[in-house]
Design an enzyme around this catalytic site. Sequence first.
Site: not given
Ligand code: IMP
Length: 429
Positions: A13, A16, A53-54, A56, A415
């Site tokens: 976060d 990027k 999981n990402a 943007h 920004g």
């Molecule tokens: P996972 O990747 O969903 O297995 O999550 C594992 C850990 O990484 C957790 O604490 C999530 O909150 C954190 N996490 C995963 N992806 C991101 C992201 O894109 N930004 C910030 N934290 C992330």
Amino acid sequence: MNSIAFVGAQTGDEGKGVRVAYYVKRAVENLDRFCGVSDEPRVLTMRWHGGANAGHTVIFEGDKYVLHQLPCGILIPKTYNLMGEGVYFNPRKAIGEIKSLRDLGIKINSKNFGIASNAHVTLDYHIEMDVEDSRGQIGHTSTGSGIKPTAIDKQSRVGIRFEEFLDKREFVEALKARFPSGMPKGTYNQFAESYSAEREFLSDISVLQTEIMSRRNFKILIGEGAQGFQLDVDRGLYPGVTSSNPSIPYFNADIIIGTVKMYESSVGGGRPFVGKMEKNLENSLRDVWKEFGATTGKPRSLGWLDIVALKNAIDSSGIDVLVGTCGDRLEQLAKIGEKVKLITAYEIEGKKFDKWDKSFHKRGTLYNAKPVFEEFDAWEKFFDADEQKLSLNSQKFVDRIQELTGIDFIAHGYGPGINDVFDLDKIII
Ligand code: IMP
């Protein structure tokens, strides 16, 4: 082909995506300027790890785009964008993402987008396992995107690769290997059938990564890391990490650019947070800065920029230069009469550490670390657009970061828009 990799130098976060999009656009424009205009894509962008999981958010030409899986370069015309062989690809979520980007006018087809045929897929049962696994846990949670179960299957050699997924017969065979006593729900065939729309929709975008990487028309490869250094399964704050390598580009990068937010944020528990802010300040800033997870909506914990951790990211990842983000947000501290702080060392049981130490890899150590701060006067304006320079106070802060880390900033984002950047024009792309 020259190559650049963007890595998040903190805990994800860092902002990027929008900065990568800026440099992709800049690379396309510079190639046109210096090598002659061409409609042929000459910039290849690549996500090399992670999955849905990402998150943007990129503001480009007045529109807001939210990307989870696709590389941010997809927003820029005359690029080719690859989800590389290290990613965990979720086909159901990808369809939604592709459709919503198309609705906003972004062109996505096999000419500008590909998925490595050997990338592993995240399927419904991975999500269910992930959610079940995180249920009731207070400490280490996940985004619920199925990342850990996909990674376990891959390493246990019962995962399913994109090319297999696209062939229904192969898909069924792979499911049989994964669940020898039958699917948790329904039959193998029913499960494979439930993905028929995805198979059809995605059928023409499977590619051989090696073939893409060796295409001669590509002049620049821009790798886009997701998450950030502290979430790296090998180098991060284990076990509070994700199941991939945000800190290690899966190709030989000529230049590694670290994106660094002017403060720290972290979502999901299970890892120490040395420079966490005092609760009231954190809560008030979170609301103003809208610091909630882009994928989960969870409130992010906030803290002060941590030079000990940043130096470790720089040394471990081989970061050459920094791109700063969110310096403008700290203007809020001037409004409420607070100082800006920087963590220059940790104090643990009376001992001072100004660089990373192997003892930090013992789980308990950093929970006992007290931050050693330097304080700075806050700035009313981070960047003066008329003068095209940082303000006096923000420049002092930036100078100190450069002095402590030994590397320079090449740009400062101020920004959410792709062009909200003070580009110091220090690299040739
Ligand atoms: P996972 O990747 O969903 O297995 O999550 C594992 C850990 O990484 C957790 O604490 C999530 O909150 C954190 N996490 C995963 N992806 C991101 C992201 O894109 N930004 C910030 N934290 C992330």
